[in-house]
Design a protein around this motif. Structure first.
Motif, short mmCIF file in Angstrom:
data_model
loop_
_atom_site.label_atom_id
_atom_site.label_comp_id
_atom_site.label_asym_id
_atom_site.label_seq_id
_atom_site.Cartn_x
_atom_site.Cartn_y
_atom_site.Cartn_z
N PHE A 1 0.84 -1.20 0.00
CA PHE A 1 0.00 0.00 0.00
C PHE A 1 0.88 1.24 0.00
N TRP A 2 0.44 2.28 -0.72
CA TRP A 2 1.09 3.58 -0.64
C TRP A 2 0.02 4.65 -0.49
N MET A 3 0.40 5.75 0.16
CA MET A 3 -0.50 6.91 0.28
C MET A 3 0.32 8.18 0.11
N PHE A 4 -0.22 9.10 -0.70
CA PHE A 4 0.39 10.40 -0.92
C PHE A 4 -0.56 11.47 -0.39
N MET A 5 -0.08 12.28 0.55
CA MET A 5 -0.89 13.33 1.18
C MET A 5 -0.86 14.59 0.31
N THR A 6 -2.02 15.22 0.16
CA THR A 6 -2.07 16.51 -0.54
C THR A 6 -2.52 17.64 0.37
N LEU A 7 -3.18 17.30 1.50
CA LEU A 7 -3.66 18.32 2.42
C LEU A 7 -3.82 17.69 3.80
N GLY A 8 -3.50 18.44 4.85
CA GLY A 8 -3.76 17.99 6.21
C GLY A 8 -2.62 17.18 6.81
N ARG A 9 -2.93 16.51 7.92
CA ARG A 9 -1.95 15.68 8.63
C ARG A 9 -2.61 14.41 9.12
N LYS A 10 -1.86 13.31 9.05
CA LYS A 10 -2.29 12.01 9.56
C LYS A 10 -1.19 11.42 10.42
N ARG A 11 -1.57 10.77 11.51
CA ARG A 11 -0.61 10.01 12.32
C ARG A 11 -0.77 8.55 11.95
N TRP A 12 0.33 7.95 11.52
CA TRP A 12 0.37 6.54 11.16
C TRP A 12 1.13 5.77 12.23
N ARG A 13 0.58 4.63 12.63
CA ARG A 13 1.29 3.71 13.52
C ARG A 13 1.25 2.34 12.88
N LEU A 14 2.42 1.72 12.78
CA LEU A 14 2.56 0.44 12.09
C LEU A 14 3.31 -0.55 12.97
N VAL A 15 3.02 -1.82 12.74
CA VAL A 15 3.70 -2.92 13.42
C VAL A 15 4.14 -3.91 12.35
N SER A 16 5.36 -4.40 12.45
CA SER A 16 5.87 -5.38 11.49
C SER A 16 5.00 -6.63 11.49
N ARG A 17 4.85 -7.23 10.33
CA ARG A 17 4.07 -8.47 10.25
C ARG A 17 4.69 -9.58 11.09
N ASP A 18 5.99 -9.46 11.41
CA ASP A 18 6.65 -10.46 12.25
C ASP A 18 6.14 -10.43 13.68
N GLN A 19 5.48 -9.34 14.08
CA GLN A 19 4.97 -9.22 15.45
C GLN A 19 3.45 -9.31 15.52
N ILE A 20 2.81 -9.73 14.47
CA ILE A 20 1.34 -9.74 14.44
C ILE A 20 0.75 -10.62 15.54
N ALA A 21 1.39 -11.72 15.89
CA ALA A 21 0.86 -12.61 16.94
C ALA A 21 0.78 -11.91 18.29
N LEU A 22 1.65 -10.93 18.53
CA LEU A 22 1.64 -10.19 19.79
C LEU A 22 0.45 -9.25 19.92
N LEU A 23 -0.28 -9.06 18.82
CA LEU A 23 -1.47 -8.21 18.82
C LEU A 23 -2.75 -9.04 19.01
N TYR A 24 -2.61 -10.34 19.19
CA TYR A 24 -3.74 -11.27 19.42
C TYR A 24 -4.82 -11.18 18.35
N PRO A 25 -4.43 -11.42 17.10
CA PRO A 25 -5.42 -11.33 16.02
C PRO A 25 -6.46 -12.43 16.13
N GLN A 26 -7.65 -12.13 15.65
CA GLN A 26 -8.73 -13.12 15.56
C GLN A 26 -9.09 -13.24 14.08
N TYR A 27 -9.33 -14.46 13.66
CA TYR A 27 -9.69 -14.72 12.27
C TYR A 27 -11.13 -15.20 12.26
N LEU A 28 -12.05 -14.31 11.94
CA LEU A 28 -13.47 -14.60 12.08
C LEU A 28 -14.08 -15.32 10.89
#
Length: 134
Positions: free
Chosen positions: A39-66
């Motif tokens: 995914f890519w995103m290019f900003m043209t106006l405003g501000r966004k705060r992005w927080r990301l976690v490596s896919r290697d740590q996804i289990a630490l986020l306790y995902p559920q697969y519904l």
């Protein structure tokens, strides 16, 4: 991505750009983009705060697969997660971000914002995309 959603809106090309116009205070909850797309995103106006976690740590986020391979997370990144490395950045006009396939991310719109983005498949993620689509 589920069988039902594919019947209503088939995946016909992940490179189609999307225009995001979002008010201050809105955002997206913690998620992983469907079909293991980059995914890519290019900003043209405003501000966004992005927080990301490596896919290697996804289990630490306790995902559920519904109902498919797209994880749902019981909490967002506003709750402190021990042992999870959170990469945080703020985007403003004329900034560009790249999110690798499979990386959980959460976005907060700090101001009214306008951005263009696209999900895409290339040699780095095509096998994961095919596996998830099956």
């Amino acid at each position: 991505y589920t069988y039902a959603s594919a019947q209503m809106q088939p995946v016909s090309g992940s490179a189609c750009p999307t225009l995001f116009v979002a008010p201050r205070g809105s955002g997206s909850s913690l998620h992983v983009d469907t079909l293991q797309t980059n995914f890519w995103m290019f900003m043209t106006l405003g501000r966004k705060r992005w927080r990301l976690v490596s896919r290697d740590q996804i289990a630490l986020l306790y995902p559920q697969y519904l109902c498919d391979l797209n994880p749902v997370f019981p909490e967002d990144l506003n709750v402190v997660k021990p042992n999870v490395t959170i990469y945080e950045t703020e985007l403003a006009a004329w900034d560009l971000i790249f999110v690798p396939a499979g990386w959980p991310h959460q976005v907060d719109n700090l101001e009214t914002s306008v951005a263009i983005s696209a999900n895409f498949i290339d040699t780095s993620n095509v096998q994961r995309c095919i596996k998830e689509a099956d």
